[in-house]
Design an enzyme around this catalytic site. Structure first.
Site, PDB file in Angstrom:
ATOM      1  N   ASP A  42       0.797  -1.230   0.000  1.00  0.00           N
ATOM      2  CA  ASP A  42       0.000   0.000   0.000  1.00  0.00           C
ATOM      3  C   ASP A  42       0.830   1.280   0.000  1.00  0.00           C
ATOM      4  OD1 ASP A  42      -2.606  -1.121  -0.050  1.00  0.00           O
ATOM      5  OD2 ASP A  42      -2.355  -1.733   2.043  1.00  0.00           O
ATOM      6  N   ASP A  56      -6.628  -3.832  -6.436  1.00  0.00           N
ATOM      7  CA  ASP A  56      -6.283  -2.565  -5.784  1.00  0.00           C
ATOM      8  C   ASP A  56      -4.810  -2.200  -6.008  1.00  0.00           C
ATOM      9  OD1 ASP A  56      -8.120  -4.339  -4.556  1.00  0.00           O
ATOM     10  OD2 ASP A  56      -8.225  -3.165  -2.728  1.00  0.00           O
TER      11      ASP A  56
HETATM   12  N1  GLY Z   1      -7.448  -1.358  -0.796  1.00  0.00           N
HETATM   13  C1  GLY Z   1      -8.335  -1.831   0.183  1.00  0.00           C
HETATM   14  C2  GLY Z   1      -9.751  -1.526  -0.126  1.00  0.00           C
HETATM   15  O1  GLY Z   1     -10.060  -0.881  -1.108  1.00  0.00           O
HETATM   16  O2  GLY Z   1     -10.586  -1.978   0.658  1.00  0.00           O
END
Ligand code: GLY
Length: 428
Positions: A145, A205
């Protein structure tokens, strides 16, 4: 390290000035105690129409500013993450979302400067204070992330100030992210590097974190980062995206060869459904990858993903938490906000290519998604007059019953960013 020492040096004069000016902000807005949105001067004209929001009118600007100041006074030094019962739940070190509130402050700093707002220096000082709080995450190799964390914060701080300390830190964060690159040609999304059960797992993501690698490839002269990012994007294109341009949330790969083993879900309805926010991350992610690579294939993919998203919306144009969840399903307004941001990135790229008609169609689609969010926004939603964020109706994890139809900090960030981007697009 020199820049680390500089970051920790207290500057009491600046802090005192910030407190003084922040107090002034609330007096100007008509507040005499802990600020709430209902006590601003903008209250006299509430609710606002969507036309007062794009471009941001003075009351709309005041509402946003007052709410962000209110959130800061509520959360102290912790990072706002999601709300439950419209009360902010926070994290100490930023979880995966710490970059978004910092990003909102940088958006405010830039916008305040553009508007010649006398409080521009306050927003900038607060943005700097919040940016510093993410410093300990620079060396975090335990997460993919880092793009979410550092693009809206340290990279943006560098863009707005030119201060080398932010550039150096963001380059280090990119180096940490690159450690998760596998022999199979992808970034491992979850878990400890190389360890089961997630050694070969990629979530859609992850596309959003590639921007940090591309940025660092250019800024730090590390072309191998761009190669990693492009390899990851190509594998995602081949594996997460189905023939109809719906997407898997997760794909498990053979870690060494990059061969796809299976597609599945964690936050979606079922393995073969399309989790709305995952689709949105895909749209925005591929749009950003195009911006860095100029490979038209990636722009085309972003457009096809957007077409799928738009074609699966209910009549109110607000995404359900999963695009296959059926009539009356709970919403995820953050999926609308992220998709609007992605559509505007597509529109700006098309405009640069001279494709103005197609660009305007994409911008109009973004406008429609943002307009659909208006009843969920601080500008028109009764619940948000006294608590929560800029937007409600966001869903973090429906399956785990976490923040269902609440404020989520990434929803707020992309909502504000997309409103400003739409206004900028339409002003040209
Ligand atoms: N990247 C985590 C979410 O969108 O829940």
């Amino acid at each position: 390290m020199r820049h680390t020492l500089l970051l920790r040096r207290p500057d009491h004069v600046v802090q005192a000035l910030v407190l003084l000016l922040t107090g002034l902000l609330f007096l100007t807005a008509g507040c005499t105690e802990a600020p709430t949105v209902s006590k601003t001067a903008a209250d006299a004209v509430w609710p606002l129409s969507f036309d007062q929001v794009v471009p941001l009118s003075t009351p709309a600007w005041q509402l946003v500013g007052s709410r962000l100041q209110s959130i800061m006074s509520t959360v102290g030094t912790r990072f706002p993450h999601i709300t439950e019962n419209h009360i902010w739940q926070t994290s100490g070190t930023g979880d995966w979302t710490g970059g978004f509130f910092v990003g909102e402050l940088w958006l405010m700093a830039a916008e305040a400067e553009k508007r010649n707002d006398p409080l521009a220096a306050v927003w900038r000082s607060q943005a700097l204070t919040w940016t510093r709080r993410l410093e300990q995450r620079i060396t975090d190799t335990g997460t993919h992330d880092l793009g979410f964390l550092f693009m809206p914060s340290w990279v943006e701080a560098y863009r707005q100030t030119g201060d080398e300390r932010w550039r150096i830190g963001a380059l280090q964060a990119a180096e940490s992210l690159s450690k998760r690159y596998t022999p199979g040609g992808f970034i491992q999304s979850w878990g400890k590097i190389g360890e089961p059960p997630y050694a070969g797992t990629v979530i859609i993501d992850n596309m959003m974190n590639l921007a940090l690698l591309y940025w660092a490839a250019e800024e730090g002269n590390r072309p191998e980062y761009a190669q990693m990012a492009t390899s990851h994007a190509l594998l995602t294109q081949q594996s997460h995206i189905r023939a109809d341009y719906g997407t898997f949330h997760l794909v498990d790969f053979d870690r060494d060869t990059g061969v796809m083993l299976r597609g599945r879900t964690s936050q979606g309805l079922h393995d073969n459904s399309t989790w709305a926010r995952g689709q949105a991350w895909g749209i925005a992610g591929f749009a950003l990858v195009y911006r860095y690579t100029h490979n038209p294939e990636f722009l085309a993919v972003a457009e096809r993903l957007a077409d799928y998203f738009l074609a699966h919306l209910p009549p109110d144009h607000v995404a359900p938490w999963d695009l296959h969840a059926g009539a009356g399903a709970k919403k995820d307004t953050s999926a609308n906000a992220i998709t609007a941001f992605g559509l505007l990135a597509i529109a700006n790229s098309l405009r640069q290519l001279g494709e103005t008609t197609r660009a305007d169609v994409r911008a109009a689609q973004a406008r429609r998604l943002l307009e659909a969010l208006h009843p969920y926004s601080i500008f028109a939603n009764e619940t948000l007059r006294t608590k929560g964020g800029l937007l409600t109706g966001g869903t973090y994890n429906y399956n785990a019953d976490r923040a269902v139809e609440q404020s989520v900090v990434w929803g707020d960030y992309y909502y504000l960013k997309a409103l400003l981007d739409l206004a900028a697009y339409e002003a040209k």
